[in-house]
Design a protein around this motif. Sequence first.
Motif, mmCIF file in Angstrom:
data_model
loop_
_atom_site.group_PDB
_atom_site.id
_atom_site.type_symbol
_atom_site.label_atom_id
_atom_site.label_comp_id
_atom_site.label_asym_id
_atom_site.label_seq_id
_atom_site.Cartn_x
_atom_site.Cartn_y
_atom_site.Cartn_z
ATOM 1 N N THR A 167 0.959 -1.132 -0.055
ATOM 2 C CA THR A 167 -0.119 0.196 -0.138
ATOM 3 C C THR A 167 0.858 1.284 0.073
ATOM 4 O O THR A 167 0.493 2.594 -0.384
ATOM 5 C CB THR A 167 -1.134 0.121 1.194
ATOM 6 O OG1 THR A 167 -0.220 0.011 2.264
ATOM 7 C CG2 THR A 167 -1.845 -1.333 1.188
ATOM 8 N N GLY A 168 1.859 1.187 0.870
ATOM 9 C CA GLY A 168 2.862 2.391 0.786
ATOM 10 C C GLY A 168 2.216 3.332 1.825
ATOM 11 O O GLY A 168 2.966 4.418 2.127
ATOM 12 N N ASP A 169 1.443 2.831 2.689
ATOM 13 C CA ASP A 169 0.970 3.853 3.767
ATOM 14 C C ASP A 169 1.599 3.867 4.676
ATOM 15 O O ASP A 169 2.567 3.330 5.147
ATOM 16 C CB ASP A 169 -0.425 3.140 4.053
ATOM 17 C CG ASP A 169 -1.590 2.822 3.111
ATOM 18 O OD1 ASP A 169 -1.605 3.656 2.148
ATOM 19 O OD2 ASP A 169 -2.519 2.463 3.522
ATOM 20 N N SER A 170 1.715 5.207 5.344
ATOM 21 C CA SER A 170 2.487 5.511 6.388
ATOM 22 C C SER A 170 1.880 4.927 7.825
ATOM 23 O O SER A 170 0.731 4.713 7.766
ATOM 24 C CB SER A 170 2.467 7.054 6.642
ATOM 25 O OG SER A 170 1.322 7.808 7.010
ATOM 26 N N PHE A 171 2.611 4.788 8.628
ATOM 27 C CA PHE A 171 2.209 4.390 9.971
ATOM 28 C C PHE A 171 2.731 4.848 11.105
ATOM 29 O O PHE A 171 4.084 5.540 11.055
ATOM 30 C CB PHE A 171 2.495 2.609 10.089
ATOM 31 C CG PHE A 171 3.900 2.150 9.768
ATOM 32 C CD1 PHE A 171 4.444 1.686 10.799
ATOM 33 C CD2 PHE A 171 4.329 2.088 8.526
ATOM 34 C CE1 PHE A 171 5.934 1.099 10.513
ATOM 35 C CE2 PHE A 171 5.540 1.683 8.167
ATOM 36 C CZ PHE A 171 6.281 1.046 9.342
ATOM 37 N N SER A 172 2.101 4.764 12.268
ATOM 38 C CA SER A 172 2.690 5.656 13.417
ATOM 39 C C SER A 172 3.723 4.948 14.328
ATOM 40 O O SER A 172 4.006 3.504 13.987
ATOM 41 C CB SER A 172 1.534 5.715 14.379
ATOM 42 O OG SER A 172 0.896 4.320 14.904
ATOM 43 N N PRO A 173 4.335 5.513 15.017
ATOM 44 C CA PRO A 173 5.361 5.014 15.946
ATOM 45 C C PRO A 173 4.615 3.730 16.988
ATOM 46 O O PRO A 173 5.477 2.822 17.169
ATOM 47 C CB PRO A 173 6.064 5.974 16.807
ATOM 48 C CG PRO A 173 4.821 7.063 16.668
ATOM 49 C CD PRO A 173 4.431 7.004 15.255
ATOM 50 N N ALA A 174 3.584 4.104 17.399
ATOM 51 C CA ALA A 174 2.875 3.064 18.082
ATOM 52 C C ALA A 174 2.807 1.738 17.354
ATOM 53 O O ALA A 174 2.994 0.702 17.860
ATOM 54 C CB ALA A 174 1.369 3.392 18.311
ATOM 55 N N HIS A 175 2.389 1.755 16.148
ATOM 56 C CA HIS A 175 2.184 0.690 15.275
ATOM 57 C C HIS A 175 3.655 0.099 14.829
ATOM 58 O O HIS A 175 3.785 -1.281 14.967
ATOM 59 C CB HIS A 175 1.648 1.190 13.750
ATOM 60 C CG HIS A 175 1.434 -0.081 13.094
ATOM 61 N ND1 HIS A 175 0.277 -1.189 13.354
ATOM 62 C CD2 HIS A 175 1.782 -0.628 11.730
ATOM 63 C CE1 HIS A 175 0.321 -2.089 12.369
ATOM 64 N NE2 HIS A 175 1.288 -1.967 11.374
ATOM 65 N N ALA A 176 4.745 0.910 14.669
ATOM 66 C CA ALA A 176 5.992 0.379 14.761
ATOM 67 C C ALA A 176 6.484 -0.323 15.952
ATOM 68 O O ALA A 176 7.017 -1.534 15.645
ATOM 69 C CB ALA A 176 7.018 1.672 14.544
ATOM 70 N N LEU A 177 5.885 0.027 17.152
ATOM 71 C CA LEU A 177 6.430 -0.763 18.281
ATOM 72 C C LEU A 177 5.564 -1.926 18.540
ATOM 73 O O LEU A 177 6.086 -3.218 18.628
ATOM 74 C CB LEU A 177 6.036 0.178 19.693
ATOM 75 C CG LEU A 177 6.070 -0.495 20.860
ATOM 76 C CD1 LEU A 177 7.533 -0.940 21.229
ATOM 77 C CD2 LEU A 177 5.523 0.429 22.029
ATOM 78 N N GLN A 178 4.276 -1.781 17.805
ATOM 79 C CA GLN A 178 3.210 -3.132 17.845
ATOM 80 C C GLN A 178 3.950 -4.376 16.903
ATOM 81 O O GLN A 178 3.965 -5.498 17.512
ATOM 82 C CB GLN A 178 1.946 -2.969 17.599
ATOM 83 C CG GLN A 178 1.063 -4.050 17.202
ATOM 84 C CD GLN A 178 -0.198 -3.743 16.802
ATOM 85 O OE1 GLN A 178 -0.574 -2.479 16.299
ATOM 86 N NE2 GLN A 178 -1.240 -4.437 16.897
#
Length: 263
Positions: A167-178
């Motif tokens: 998708t190329g969608d951006s993601f949050s630091p919370a998702h990066a942690l998850q």
Amino acid sequence: MPDIVTMEVDRGIALLTLNRPDKLNALSYALIDRLMALLDEIEVTDDIRAVILTGAGDRAFSAGADIPEFTASVAQGPNRAVRDFVRRGQAMTARLEAFSKPVIAAVNGLAFGGGCEITEAVHLAVASERALFAKPEINLGMPPTFGGTQRLPRLAGRKRSLALLLTGDSFSPAHALQIGLVNAVVPHDQLLPAAYDLARRILRHSPLAVAGIITAVTRGLNQSIGEGLEMEREQFARMVPTHDLGEGLRAWAARRQPVYTGR
């Protein structure tokens, strides 16, 4: 002109800063080459035992490849593009991943494309709550080229990684942690203090043991469990005749703090 990667050393920790803030710390060929040269220098400097890698300015860790420079390589055909761009980027992330001293990313802003791939490759990562991640290469009509198709699935799993890659969608630091891309998310003004605290908690221990753990984990991930266990045995055997293992055992028996020498 200012250095495109700066280095400051404080009590055994080297802070490397990607220093192209006006270009969102884009990974030009010269920047990658300078980063690799500094890693070579750090590797043979015994007094430096850990690395923190961050970006200059308030906006970006790294927004990824230097697109105009990359575009010029693509215009010269696949052989030139692979040589100048792909091999250089893959060598950088492989170097970070296999580096014998711990490397901690302090992700202070945008970590897109190559910036995200650096975060995937380093041993540990702390993200500011202002960080933002993305795998946007598909928006350019291409896959990631600095290891992103391989390392992210190993960290996050196949389906979660493909959702981000396709998708190329951006993601949050919370998702990066998850998904296991970063170890912690902290307030922006606590980013470097948190990275230094993590580094110093590692520096309490034997540098030989730290290097052995990094080697066993990094190499073992790409092998069968049997081969990985053999790697683990080899790293332990290397420690047996060292001062540091003997000192650790003596200190435990005497209920005191060990004094490691790295020998």
